[in-house]
Design a protein around this motif. Structure first.
Motif, PDB file in Angstrom:
ATOM      1  N   GLY A  13      44.564  52.258  35.476  1.00 48.83           N
ATOM      2  CA  GLY A  13      44.209  52.841  36.767  1.00 48.83           C
ATOM      3  C   GLY A  13      44.043  51.794  37.844  1.00 48.83           C
ATOM      4  O   GLY A  13      43.311  51.994  38.816  1.00 48.83           O
ATOM      5  N   GLY A  14      44.733  50.686  37.697  1.00 46.37           N
ATOM      6  CA  GLY A  14      44.550  49.560  38.617  1.00 46.37           C
ATOM      7  C   GLY A  14      45.110  49.764  40.003  1.00 46.37           C
ATOM      8  O   GLY A  14      44.822  48.966  40.898  1.00 46.37           O
ATOM      9  N   SER A  15      45.907  50.807  40.209  1.00 45.96           N
ATOM     10  CA  SER A  15      46.424  51.058  41.554  1.00 45.96           C
ATOM     11  C   SER A  15      45.535  52.018  42.336  1.00 45.96           C
ATOM     12  O   SER A  15      45.802  52.312  43.496  1.00 45.96           O
ATOM     13  CB  SER A  15      47.847  51.636  41.486  1.00 45.96           C
ATOM     14  OG  SER A  15      47.844  52.885  40.827  1.00 45.96           O
ATOM     15  N   GLY A  16      44.477  52.500  41.701  1.00 43.18           N
ATOM     16  CA  GLY A  16      43.555  53.414  42.367  1.00 43.18           C
ATOM     17  C   GLY A  16      42.626  52.704  43.329  1.00 43.18           C
ATOM     18  O   GLY A  16      42.675  51.475  43.489  1.00 43.18           O
ATOM     19  N   PHE A  17      41.759  53.472  43.949  1.00 40.83           N
ATOM     20  CA  PHE A  17      40.864  52.957  44.980  1.00 40.83           C
ATOM     21  C   PHE A  17      40.014  51.788  44.474  1.00 40.83           C
ATOM     22  O   PHE A  17      40.016  50.703  45.054  1.00 40.83           O
ATOM     23  CB  PHE A  17      39.984  54.104  45.482  1.00 40.83           C
ATOM     24  CG  PHE A  17      38.915  53.710  46.461  1.00 40.83           C
ATOM     25  CD1 PHE A  17      39.127  52.727  47.404  1.00 40.83           C
ATOM     26  CD2 PHE A  17      37.692  54.358  46.437  1.00 40.83           C
ATOM     27  CE1 PHE A  17      38.128  52.370  48.310  1.00 40.83           C
ATOM     28  CE2 PHE A  17      36.691  54.021  47.339  1.00 40.83           C
ATOM     29  CZ  PHE A  17      36.911  53.024  48.266  1.00 40.83           C
ATOM     30  N   VAL A  18      39.302  51.979  43.377  1.00 36.62           N
ATOM     31  CA  VAL A  18      38.452  50.911  42.826  1.00 36.62           C
ATOM     32  C   VAL A  18      39.300  49.886  42.088  1.00 36.62           C
ATOM     33  O   VAL A  18      39.080  48.676  42.201  1.00 36.62           O
ATOM     34  CB  VAL A  18      37.382  51.497  41.900  1.00 36.62           C
ATOM     35  CG1 VAL A  18      36.580  50.384  41.216  1.00 36.62           C
ATOM     36  CG2 VAL A  18      36.420  52.401  42.679  1.00 36.62           C
ATOM     37  N   GLY A  19      40.282  50.363  41.339  1.00 32.72           N
ATOM     38  CA  GLY A  19      41.063  49.473  40.490  1.00 32.72           C
ATOM     39  C   GLY A  19      41.743  48.347  41.224  1.00 32.72           C
ATOM     40  O   GLY A  19      41.801  47.212  40.749  1.00 32.72           O
ATOM     41  N   ARG A  20      42.269  48.623  42.428  1.00 34.13           N
ATOM     42  CA  ARG A  20      43.003  47.586  43.161  1.00 34.13           C
ATOM     43  C   ARG A  20      42.107  46.407  43.530  1.00 34.13           C
ATOM     44  O   ARG A  20      42.561  45.258  43.589  1.00 34.13           O
ATOM     45  CB  ARG A  20      43.654  48.189  44.403  1.00 34.13           C
ATOM     46  CG  ARG A  20      42.699  48.656  45.485  1.00 34.13           C
ATOM     47  CD  ARG A  20      43.395  49.426  46.585  1.00 34.13           C
ATOM     48  NE  ARG A  20      43.968  50.676  46.084  1.00 34.13           N
ATOM     49  CZ  ARG A  20      44.727  51.491  46.806  1.00 34.13           C
ATOM     50  NH1 ARG A  20      45.039  51.183  48.055  1.00 34.13           N
ATOM     51  NH2 ARG A  20      45.187  52.606  46.291  1.00 34.13           N
ATOM     52  N   TYR A  21      40.839  46.674  43.781  1.00 35.89           N
ATOM     53  CA  TYR A  21      39.899  45.593  44.117  1.00 35.89           C
ATOM     54  C   TYR A  21      39.580  44.751  42.890  1.00 35.89           C
ATOM     55  O   TYR A  21      39.366  43.536  42.999  1.00 35.89           O
ATOM     56  CB  TYR A  21      38.627  46.177  44.726  1.00 35.89           C
ATOM     57  CG  TYR A  21      38.808  46.654  46.148  1.00 35.89           C
ATOM     58  CD1 TYR A  21      38.438  45.861  47.222  1.00 35.89           C
ATOM     59  CD2 TYR A  21      39.374  47.892  46.421  1.00 35.89           C
ATOM     60  CE1 TYR A  21      38.615  46.290  48.536  1.00 35.89           C
ATOM     61  CE2 TYR A  21      39.569  48.339  47.721  1.00 35.89           C
ATOM     62  CZ  TYR A  21      39.184  47.529  48.777  1.00 35.89           C
ATOM     63  OH  TYR A  21      39.365  47.965  50.071  1.00 35.89           O
ATOM     64  N   ILE A  22      39.530  45.387  41.738  1.00 33.69           N
ATOM     65  CA  ILE A  22      39.294  44.650  40.495  1.00 33.69           C
ATOM     66  C   ILE A  22      40.516  43.826  40.135  1.00 33.69           C
ATOM     67  O   ILE A  22      40.399  42.661  39.730  1.00 33.69           O
ATOM     68  CB  ILE A  22      38.915  45.626  39.370  1.00 33.69           C
ATOM     69  CG1 ILE A  22      37.551  46.266  39.679  1.00 33.69           C
ATOM     70  CG2 ILE A  22      38.892  44.920  38.021  1.00 33.69           C
ATOM     71  CD1 ILE A  22      37.125  47.334  38.688  1.00 33.69           C
ATOM     72  N   VAL A  23      41.701  44.400  40.301  1.00 33.97           N
ATOM     73  CA  VAL A  23      42.948  43.664  40.036  1.00 33.97           C
ATOM     74  C   VAL A  23      43.004  42.398  40.882  1.00 33.97           C
ATOM     75  O   VAL A  23      43.335  41.307  40.388  1.00 33.97           O
ATOM     76  CB  VAL A  23      44.172  44.558  40.321  1.00 33.97           C
ATOM     77  CG1 VAL A  23      45.457  43.727  40.378  1.00 33.97           C
ATOM     78  CG2 VAL A  23      44.299  45.642  39.259  1.00 33.97           C
ATOM     79  N   LYS A  24      42.680  42.516  42.164  1.00 37.27           N
ATOM     80  CA  LYS A  24      42.734  41.362  43.062  1.00 37.27           C
ATOM     81  C   LYS A  24      41.787  40.262  42.604  1.00 37.27           C
ATOM     82  O   LYS A  24      42.161  39.073  42.587  1.00 37.27           O
ATOM     83  CB  LYS A  24      42.372  41.796  44.484  1.00 37.27           C
ATOM     84  CG  LYS A  24      42.425  40.661  45.502  1.00 37.27           C
ATOM     85  CD  LYS A  24      42.136  41.174  46.900  1.00 37.27           C
ATOM     86  CE  LYS A  24      42.221  40.046  47.926  1.00 37.27           C
ATOM     87  NZ  LYS A  24      41.991  40.537  49.312  1.00 37.27           N
TER      88      LYS A  24
END
Length: 318
Positions: A13-24
């Motif tokens: 779920g890394g492209s979702g709202f929260v996930g993208r910030y964690i991926v970065k």
């Protein structure tokens, strides 16, 4: 000279709202980040957050044990951000909230992952009348059974530039003469900044004492639903009526909204609105992870400016 092996992290779920910030943040720490998503092409916007080839969107359904195992193999860190607010087709609360976390936990344990972080939600409760909240709790239990050292993060309403809460009500205020206050608008929320949720995930990797614990994440202030809508109207410079609507009437409206491709409100969400969404007394919080939460007033006006009457540069209402 042997090149140093790169650390790998897997984010579902890394492209979702929260996930993208964690991926970065994982990319900033030097991880090769595998991002498990249903449609990798729609996740390509993540790639510029890292170096060339560092962030790799990959097709994987959390409903498929083999796909989950393949994505987790060799990963040091596994993060699950998968979550939905309403059901569509095979994307059900039971499949994604209740069953998937256990599947991810079992795969992480088999792969020997050092850290597992799971993003759940405040209000997760096996006895809740809300299917959303009940399956969130079931997923936490399944994950704990498979991977006892997993860190569970339970945020309240998450705000940030891409959120579906402040943005949605600001958009509605552009076109509607009145906004609804279900149950009189007395339900309390403790909105938390998406960047703070991502920092909590990073802190969970750094702090040995975090293993096996659950953290409830809320911002520095508690608001009623009425206060949040009043804040949105002030920020966007709009005057709208706030109309109290009984939950019984709201349930009839929700039944109609559920027919939309993206429902504005569902009956299950209305059940959630009848219970305060704030950090529980005695719960571990952002402070226990060394994080000072950012305030709604410091962040939200920066992205609600586009909804401001007169344009983004127009002054907010006093």
């Amino acid at each position: 000279m042997v090149a140093e092996e790169r650390k790998v992290a897997t984010v579902f779920g890394g492209s979702g709202f929260v996930g993208r910030y964690i991926v970065k943040r994982l990319a900033q720490r030097g991880y090769i980040v595998r991002v498990g998503v249903r449609d990798p092409d729609r996740a390509n916007f993540l790639k510029p957050m890292g170096n060339l080839g560092q962030i790799v969107p990959m097709a994987a359904s959390v409903r498929d044990a083999a796909a989950v195992a393949a994505l987790v193999a060799g990963a040091e860190v596994v993060v699950n951000c998968v979550g939905i607010l309403y059901e569509t087709g095979s994307q059900t609360f039971r499949a994604l909230h209740a069953e998937a976390p256990g599947r991810i936990g079992r795969a992480a344990a088999t792969a020997g992952a050092k850290h597992v972080v799971h993003v759940s939600a405040i209000g997760a409760d096996p006895a809740s009348p809300s299917v959303y909240a009940r399956t969130k709790a079931e997923g936490e239990a399944a994950l704990r059974a498979a991977y006892p050292a997993a860190v569970v993060l339970r945020p309240s309403i998450v705000f940030g530039p891409e959120d579906d809460f402040f943005n949605q009500f600001a958009a509605l205020a552009q076109v509607l003469p009145a906004l609804p206050l279900f149950g009189g608008g007395t339900t309390r929320f403790q909105p938390v900044y998406v960047g703070d949720v991502a920092e909590a995930a990073m802190a969970a990797l750094d702090r040995a004492e975090a293993a096996g614990n659950t953290y409830e994440l809320g911002g520095p202030r508690i608001y009623t639903f009425r206060e949040i809508l009043e804040f949105i109207l002030r920020t966007t410079g709009r005057k709208r009526f706030l109309i109290s609507i009984p939950y019984s009437v709201g349930a009839l409206q929700a039944r109609l909204f559920e027919l939309l491709p993206k429902p504005l409100l569902t009956r299950d969400q209305l059940i959630l609105l009848q219970r305060d969404n704030v950090v529980s007394p005695g719960a571990l919080t952002l402070a226990d992870l060394g994080i000072t939460p950012k305030a709604v007033e410091a962040i939200v006006p920066t992205y609600l400016a586009r909804f401001r009457r007169g344009g983004p540069r127009a002054p907010a209402a006093a």
